[in-house]
Design a protein around this motif. Structure first.
Motif, short mmCIF file in Angstrom:
data_model
loop_
_atom_site.label_atom_id
_atom_site.label_comp_id
_atom_site.label_asym_id
_atom_site.label_seq_id
_atom_site.Cartn_x
_atom_site.Cartn_y
_atom_site.Cartn_z
N THR A 94 35.07 36.70 37.99
CA THR A 94 35.18 36.49 39.44
C THR A 94 35.58 35.05 39.75
OG1 THR A 94 33.42 38.14 39.73
CG2 THR A 94 33.99 36.78 41.64
N LEU A 97 39.25 34.69 39.08
CA LEU A 97 39.98 35.36 40.15
C LEU A 97 40.02 34.49 41.40
CD1 LEU A 97 41.24 37.87 41.56
CD2 LEU A 97 38.90 38.68 41.96
N LEU A 98 38.89 33.88 41.73
CA LEU A 98 38.82 33.01 42.91
C LEU A 98 39.67 31.76 42.73
CD1 LEU A 98 35.02 33.41 43.59
CD2 LEU A 98 36.81 34.03 45.21
N LEU A 114 42.97 43.15 47.18
CA LEU A 114 42.37 43.11 45.85
C LEU A 114 41.88 44.49 45.44
CD1 LEU A 114 40.24 39.84 45.88
CD2 LEU A 114 42.38 40.24 44.69
N ASP A 166 40.39 37.88 51.81
CA ASP A 166 40.49 37.87 50.35
C ASP A 166 39.14 37.50 49.71
OD1 ASP A 166 43.12 38.61 50.29
OD2 ASP A 166 43.92 36.63 49.79
N ALA A 170 36.79 39.65 47.28
CA ALA A 170 36.31 39.16 45.99
C ALA A 170 34.80 39.34 45.87
CB ALA A 170 36.69 37.69 45.80
#
Length: 579
Positions: A94, A97-98, A114, A166, A170
């Motif tokens: 995560t 991804l961030l 996502l 977004d 997430a």
């Protein structure tokens, strides 16, 4: 908002990830706008963004093809045929991804859709994000306010809202990976994100793997129903997750990894005094007794901890066999006037590094940070003196003072070294708007939960780690951890239990400061119901201890808190010299 296909590129004889908007553009203008946005996003280069191989339109359908290689999509990785990832793996995925999202947002792009299918993992377990900006932003019925698909007067405002969406997606992805099933039973993260607010998302307790309380607070904040409580940009969520990882990583020094550099370079806390020279003149007077010095020193928490840190660190450096010291008077005797002068000279005068932070953040924010730190330092002093008056005879008065004061240490370090994050923590603890018309305000987060959600560390864990690093004894470190207010305290069985109970009682008593008279009586009643049996104390003793302590620390605060109180059961101030 988009489809993701695994396709075969016959030209290159390789599999690719094919991302296609779910809705077909209706006009040439829509098609051109989509192409321009995806082409701009395709030019972004970042280790966590998948390589774009082709962007085009086929029979009216726009598409973007991404390198597939040997990557696994997150959907494939989570199948039962693969081993269950650890909590740390999920958090690291995560975070990466961030990082991709943060880079894209800062470049003016957003992902918008996502999903498990457009997040890929390479052989080393690192994230590659595909499908940036592919989702087509068409107006949809039934969406919540703030959705950029319903139109916006400002492209910058729409971009900000997409970026927030977004980050929310997430958070929903993190929730899904940890919980083992999708939030709101909706596998479409984009669809679920429009339902957050009217519906509540909380990480369940029956997760496949145990979830630490601090991480649970981070996940729940990321999907909070109130927009103001959520992480509004990817960097803040990254900071919280990285803080949790550092705190729980066996390869790091635990919570100290967040703050150790600051402790070494700028010290732990500033002195409450504006003039250390004046204090030194007082301490060097020949007729001054050690007890008089202790009474002066206890009004400056930074000086207290610096004295004890100095003697305990010196003990380790010389290889001595003495027990760690928690006594200020013993520290004064060991250091002498020259050592005391050196310790005082090492402290920064008020407000320390917050002065530089004020110039960066602005006058109002800087002043608020200084006020918050000053208020917490006063509370620490009041708690210390209250513990001195309330302690039983089987524990030392100075040890009781320092234990009560040390229950504030983690919070003080955060206020001083992380002023921006501290302001964010304070906002999270404030009540929110009512969830229903004419309803009660929504409760804010607890201080511990808010701190964990912002920094990924619990203040009590930070306190314990710093005290252990400074060489304090283990029984004192346990006493610096407050008793839970959700569980009635038990009768202490020995001096160590008494020390922790007395420190916790003193700090809970300090919550009465600056409360209205009626509120004071209600809180006193609750306090008596908790502590009257295990602590063998009375309401009169509690009030007298609090009044003496507040009067010694801040006379103005004493008058605001007790000056006009004439409620039954509230004792009149007792002369400070009596004991």
């Amino acid at each position: 908002m988009s489809y993701v296909w695994i396709a075969h590129d016959t030209g290159n004889q390789a599999d690719v990830l094919l991302c296609v908007p779910r809705a077909q553009p209706k006009t040439d203008a829509e098609r051109d706008a989509w192409s321009q946005e995806v082409l701009l996003a395709s030019r972004l280069k970042h280790p966590r963004l998948a390589q774009v191989l082709d962007v085009g339109i086929h029979e009216g359908w726009p598409y973007a093809a991404y390198e597939r290689g040997t990557f696994l999509t997150l959907h494939e990785r989570m199948q039962p045929s693969h081993p269950l990832p650890t909590v740390l793996d999920i958090v690291n995925w995560t975070t990466e991804l961030l990082e991709a999202l943060a880079y894209a947002h800062e470049a003016g792009a957003a992902h918008k859709d996502l999903a498990l299918a457009n997040v890929m993992l390479d052989g080393a377990g690192h994230v590659r994000l595909a499908g940036l900006a592919v989702g087509l932003a068409l107006p949809r019925p039934g969406v919540v306010s703030g959705d950029p698909t319903v139109g916006s007067n400002s492209s910058r405002q729409a971009q900000r809202v997409w970026a927030e969406r977004d980050v929310l997606m997430a958070g929903l992805l993190l929730h899904r990976l940890l919980a083992g099933h999708p939030a709101l039973d909706d596998p479409d993260l984009s669809s679920a994100s429009t339902r957050v607010g009217p519906e509540i998302v909380r990480l369940p307790w029956n997760t496949p793997q145990p979830i630490a309380e601090t991480l649970r607070a981070i996940v729940n904040r990321a999907t909070d129903r109130q927009q103001r409580q959520r992480y509004l940009n990817a960097r803040t969520l990254i900071s919280a997750l990285q803080g949790w990882v550092k705190t729980n990583s066996q390869e790091s020094s635990g919570p100290l990894a967040l703050i150790m550099d600051r402790l070494e370079t700028v010290g732990h806390l500033p002195s409450r005094s504006r003039d250390m020279g004046g204090i030194l003149k007082v301490f060097t007077r020949e007729e001054l007794r050690v007890d008089d010095m202790v009474n002066q020193i206890v009004l400056d928490p930074a000086l207290c901890w610096e004295l004890l840190r100095a003697v305990n660190t010196a003990r380790y450096q010389t290889g001595g066999n003495e027990d760690p010291s928690c006594s200020l008077s013993r520290a004064i005797v060991l250091l002498g006037q020259q050592g005391l002068r050196k310790v005082c000279g090492a402290l920064r005068t008020w407000p320390g590094v917050l002065q530089a932070a004020s110039s960066l953040q602005g006058t109002d924010a800087g002043q608020a940070a200084e006020t918050a730190l000053d208020t917490e330092l006063k509370r620490a002093c009041i708690a210390a003196l209250a513990a001195r008056w309330l302690r039983p005879f089987n524990i030392g008065d100075e040890e009781a003072m320092m234990a009560a004061m040390s229950q504030h240490l983690g919070r003080l370090l955060i206020l001083y070294h992380f002023p921006e994050e501290s302001a964010q923590i304070t906002r999270l603890t404030l009540p929110g708007p009512p969830t229903e018309p004419e309803g009660k305000p929504a409760a804010g987060m607890t201080l511990e939960a808010a701190t964990g959600a912002v920094l990924g560390v619990n203040p009590d864990e930070l306190t314990a780690a710093v005290l252990r690093y400074w060489g304090f004894p283990e029984h004192f470190i346990q006493a610096a951890r407050p008793l839970s207010q959700n569980v009635p305290p038990r009768r202490p069985e020995g001096p160590n239990d008494w020390l922790r109970l007395t420190a916790s009682l003193a700090n809970e008593l300090c919550e009465l400061v600056e409360q209205p008279a009626v509120r004071q009586n209600v809180m006193l009643t609750k306090l008596m119901s908790r502590y009257s049996r295990p602590a063998l104390t009375s309401q009169k003793e509690l009030v007298e201890a609090l009044q003496r302590s507040v009067k010694s620390v801040d006379l103005g605060l004493y008058r605001r808190t007790f000056g006009n109180v004439q409620e039954p059961g509230v004792a009149a101030p007792v002369a400070q010299g009596q004991r």
